[in-house]
Design a protein around this motif. Structure first.
Motif, PDB file in Angstrom:
ATOM      1  N   ARG A   2      -6.390  15.110  65.307  1.00  0.00           N
ATOM      2  CA  ARG A   2      -6.554  13.830  64.174  1.00  0.00           C
ATOM      3  C   ARG A   2      -5.890  12.648  64.804  1.00  0.00           C
ATOM      4  N   LEU A   3      -6.406  11.710  65.289  1.00  0.00           N
ATOM      5  CA  LEU A   3      -5.786  10.477  65.951  1.00  0.00           C
ATOM      6  C   LEU A   3      -5.907   9.386  64.916  1.00  0.00           C
ATOM      7  N   GLY A 145     -17.519   4.077  62.210  1.00  0.00           N
ATOM      8  CA  GLY A 145     -18.558   4.674  61.380  1.00  0.00           C
ATOM      9  C   GLY A 145     -18.387   6.045  61.644  1.00  0.00           C
ATOM     10  N   SER A 146     -19.675   6.672  61.510  1.00  0.00           N
ATOM     11  CA  SER A 146     -19.710   8.087  61.390  1.00  0.00           C
ATOM     12  C   SER A 146     -20.367   8.860  62.655  1.00  0.00           C
ATOM     13  N   ILE A 147     -20.765   8.278  63.581  1.00  0.00           N
ATOM     14  CA  ILE A 147     -21.247   9.067  64.701  1.00  0.00           C
ATOM     15  C   ILE A 147     -20.298   9.342  65.626  1.00  0.00           C
ATOM     16  N   GLY A 148     -20.274  10.532  66.134  1.00  0.00           N
ATOM     17  CA  GLY A 148     -19.079  11.137  67.260  1.00  0.00           C
ATOM     18  C   GLY A 148     -19.898  10.952  68.513  1.00  0.00           C
ATOM     19  N   ILE A 149     -19.305  10.480  69.570  1.00  0.00           N
ATOM     20  CA  ILE A 149     -19.781  10.515  70.879  1.00  0.00           C
ATOM     21  C   ILE A 149     -19.258  11.346  71.591  1.00  0.00           C
ATOM     22  N   MET A 193     -15.227  20.351  67.689  1.00  0.00           N
ATOM     23  CA  MET A 193     -14.081  19.424  67.019  1.00  0.00           C
ATOM     24  C   MET A 193     -14.778  18.453  66.649  1.00  0.00           C
ATOM     25  N   LEU A 194     -15.874  17.793  66.892  1.00  0.00           N
ATOM     26  CA  LEU A 194     -16.719  17.021  66.114  1.00  0.00           C
ATOM     27  C   LEU A 194     -17.384  17.695  65.114  1.00  0.00           C
ATOM     28  N   ASP A 195     -17.963  18.764  64.971  1.00  0.00           N
ATOM     29  CA  ASP A 195     -18.573  19.673  64.183  1.00  0.00           C
ATOM     30  C   ASP A 195     -17.593  19.728  63.119  1.00  0.00           C
ATOM     31  N   GLU A 196     -16.257  20.013  63.041  1.00  0.00           N
ATOM     32  CA  GLU A 196     -15.404  20.380  62.368  1.00  0.00           C
ATOM     33  C   GLU A 196     -14.660  18.989  61.542  1.00  0.00           C
ATOM     34  N   ASP A 226     -24.387  22.407  62.418  1.00  0.00           N
ATOM     35  CA  ASP A 226     -25.440  22.139  61.288  1.00  0.00           C
ATOM     36  C   ASP A 226     -25.643  20.539  61.345  1.00  0.00           C
ATOM     37  N   LYS A 227     -24.682  19.888  62.142  1.00  0.00           N
ATOM     38  CA  LYS A 227     -24.719  18.332  62.130  1.00  0.00           C
ATOM     39  C   LYS A 227     -25.873  18.024  62.930  1.00  0.00           C
TER      40      LYS A 227
END
Length: 304
Positions: A2-3, A145-149, A193-196, A226-227
């Motif tokens: 959590r950054l 935003g809400s997109i993880g890369i 991590m991105l899924d969580e 699931d994402k």
């Protein structure tokens, strides 16, 4: 992981030219760089940041540290990371390039034993757009935003982030894990991590031609995530008889091809598609595929 803007950062190798260039950009972005460490440079300031000879000296003066970013020379990078881990820091970003693989094996073993997250080496680090910059990502390519890369390649991540930004898709986080033979954390770990991460609505995975990390990631996605996941694998049009690519990844891929079976681009693309991942044939197609995936999710929230 959590950054936030309150994340406390220490720079190892702060006297190195790359750090001198990029640490001020991190601070301008709002990152709380509290101190730096460079052996033999203790007692001075660089870019108004106090410098110490040892990590434990820095912590004793400025207080607890959440993340260490390592800019130290290749031969000293792992020792700097191990010193930080010994001082209780559990998140390490290895910007340093050219780190010997056997040194990284030593670091990975120590990281596993202490539950430490290591990113890199030979990577630009992490950015949480609008909040914190840990490394060398060009901030102008990103927006919140809400997109993880998650990416193995640095410049490809910048390009895709800019494409997403121009298309109106902001990013929750972007992490480049590096493409060296031995790295501190894998695509699979970052997918987890991105899924969580509740700030991340969809994931963009950017791979390369060598290694089998993308194949492992495909299996994990099929079984767990699931994402929506959008992927792109670099190296579609690499010349067959020429040594090119990020850290000679093309040559490495051919070595693996003979030793462990197929790990070329076509194999990875097929594995990802089998896991119901939308795979772009070029980076510019990622925003379009992402929009389709989000539309599908909106119509059928329980569908993958």
């Amino acid at each position: 992981m959590r950054l936030t803007p309150n994340t406390k950062v220490l720079i190892c190798g702060i006297a190195e030219p790359l750090a001198i260039d990029h640490v001020p950009l991190m601070r301008d972005y709002g990152t709380q760089v509290l101190a730096g460490v460079s052996p033999g440079e203790g007692g001075r300031s660089i870019n108004e940041i106090p410098v110490f000879d040892l990590v434990e000296e820095a912590i004793a003066t400025v207080g607890p540290i959440d993340v260490v970013i390592v800019f130290s020379p290749a031969y000293a990078a792992v020792d700097a990371a191990l010193e930080a881990i010994a001082a209780g820091i559990r998140q390490v970003v290895m910007v340093s390039a050219g780190v010997p693989p056997l040194d990284m094996v030593r670091l990975v073993r120590r990281a596993e034993a202490t539950d430490t997250l290591v990113l890199g080496p030979n990577c630009p680090g992490i950015i949480v757009p609008g909040q914190v910059l840990l490394g060398m990502h060009p901030a102008e390519c990103y927006q919140p935003g809400s997109i993880g890369i998650v990416s193995r390649c640095s410049t490809l991540a910048y390009e895709v982030a800019l494409q997403l930004t121009r298309a109106g898709f902001g990013q929750s986080i972007a992490a480049c894990i590096g493409a060296d033979r031995v790295v501190g954390s894998s695509l699979l770990q970052w997918l987890q991590m991105l899924d969580e991460d509740d700030r991340t609505e969809a994931i963009v995975l950017l791979g390369e031609v060598s290694g089998d990390g993308e194949l492992r990631a495909a299996r994990y996605i099929a079984e767990t995530i699931d994402k929506p996941v959008i992927a792109y694998i670099a190296g579609h049009f690499a010349p067959v008889n020429r040594s090119i690519g990020h850290a000679n990844q093309i040559v490495a891929s051919r070595t693996e091809l003979g030793k462990r079976g197929k790990t070329d681009v076509a194999t990875k693309v097929a594995a990802l598609k089998a896991a119901k991942v939308r795979v772009a044939d070029r980076p510019s197609k990622i925003p379009e595929l992402l929009q389709r995936a989000l539309n599908t999710k909106a119509k059928a929230p329980s569908a993958k």
